[in-house]
Design an enzyme around this catalytic site. Sequence first.
Site, PDB file in Angstrom:
ATOM      1  N   GLU A  11      70.246 137.663 -46.908  1.00 26.80           N
ATOM      2  CA  GLU A  11      71.342 137.219 -46.023  1.00 26.80           C
ATOM      3  C   GLU A  11      72.585 136.784 -46.799  1.00 26.80           C
ATOM      4  OE1 GLU A  11      69.951 134.360 -43.152  1.00 26.80           O
ATOM      5  OE2 GLU A  11      68.664 135.824 -42.161  1.00 26.80           O
ATOM      6  N   GLU A  45      63.279 140.548 -40.916  1.00 31.13           N
ATOM      7  CA  GLU A  45      63.138 139.274 -40.189  1.00 31.13           C
ATOM      8  C   GLU A  45      63.402 139.541 -38.722  1.00 31.13           C
ATOM      9  OE1 GLU A  45      65.015 135.647 -41.511  1.00 31.13           O
ATOM     10  OE2 GLU A  45      64.912 136.268 -43.630  1.00 31.13           O
TER      11      GLU A  45
END
Length: 503
Positions: free
Chosen positions: A174, A293
């Site tokens: 991320e 995710e």
Amino acid sequence: MTLNARMTLDRDFRIAEIDPRIYGSFIEHLGRAVYGGIYEPGHPEADERGFRQDVLRLVRELGVPIVRYPGGNFVSGYNWEDGIGPKEARPRRLELAWRTIETNEFGTNEFMDWVKAAGAQAMMAVNLGTRGIDEARNLVEYCNHPGGTYWSDLRRKHGYEQPHNIKVWCLGNEMDGPWQIGHKTAAEYGRLAQETAKVMKWVDPTIELVSCGSSSAKMPTFPEYEAVSLDFTYDHVDYVSLHQYFGNRSGDTASYLASTLEMDHFIRTVKATCDYIKAKKRSKKTLNLSFDEWNVWFHSNEADKKIEPWSIAPPQLEDIYTFEDALLVGGMLITLLKHSDRVRMACLAQLVNVIAPIMTENGGRAWRQTIFYPFLHASKYGRGIALQPVIDSPKYDTAEFTDVPALESIAVHNPEKDELTVFALNRSLGDALTLKCAIRGFEGYGVLEHLVLEHDDLKAVNGPDGERVKPHAGGRSQMRDGLLEAELPKHSWHVIRLGKRNA
């Protein structure tokens, strides 16, 4: 009220052969995922390594083929060297991502022992937040090189003569997010990831690499982050990552169950962005997707604001899932399978205690959350070839979405078992569906089993004292002359298994 839905399935309407790694999961050094989750020395069911056997049994029941580790936000501040060697010599660190103390009692080698005990492979993430090329190449050498070098011989000194042979690696986590330690612009990340990927594959040319994409479709930099960073990494990596979480914060269940339409659009946009870079580079390589995710995450948000900082393994992100959450997870699984031609890996985040299908008590019991069951069904029966259904379904509008199909469905053909499984979700909160499905190319097939997950209370949960939400095998369906007819009660999840009864 009962509405009618029609569907057609054909043996030749192939999407792709499903990569089993689409049923992966995730363990991060966060909350009680590791400490008190998979690892709890002194627990009555812990083995000599501290691994909870009750948890391992549930993980094996899910059939998880690959587990991402050690993060997540955690990895962007992690020194992997802290978690190897004698435990008494490992340092305690301030863990800035989740504001806790990391003891480093559990590290790379312990995870590799655990993931092998779980019957899975590892997806290892490297720190591209505070660190970079050198630490990443050293970790690959430590884990994968046979011996005769500093880092590989150090692994052998630590008791691991044979290399771990980890085949999948994530280039950070991320990095588009300002919350991330070492947050980078797309160009900054792309250059670092490009050079890191290059040397990691020089150490071990057999590994596969995942380039960071956007942390959600709602990021203001999406999908430009993918386009810019992939301009650097495209020739060096095998996948780009996607992350997506949903939550029914407004109490609008109709919109909540329809949010898989947003997930579908997210995947389609990332596919298109990858293919734009492919065209721009005149490349013959098609980049695949790692949805590493995905889950429901919102129940624990308020409780997490009250956690005392700098404690060790406090309860964090411990969402207690409802029946409606299980329905959404079923819809998300169907969405992943619909895109299994490009989504080759995915990780339900996470596996134990932290936004997880499995919950534990420290020193006590372990149990299955509501979302355990659709994931179990997909992992168990969704192996084989994904088939594209042609669906004619009633539709409805919500506050956030229009033209929402009441029926969401996918089918998987398993040639080895000579079975066809239909996964079906009735999203409608008020209407049952009568499904009539024409099935072509599967002569002699009949209904073997019809599993149903249903409950009158959308907010019903499971706990250590019992499961209010669990599937039953009393689904109403029949197969006659190539036509499957099934009754799908309002807001329900279905697994209809077809095959030759006498085979």
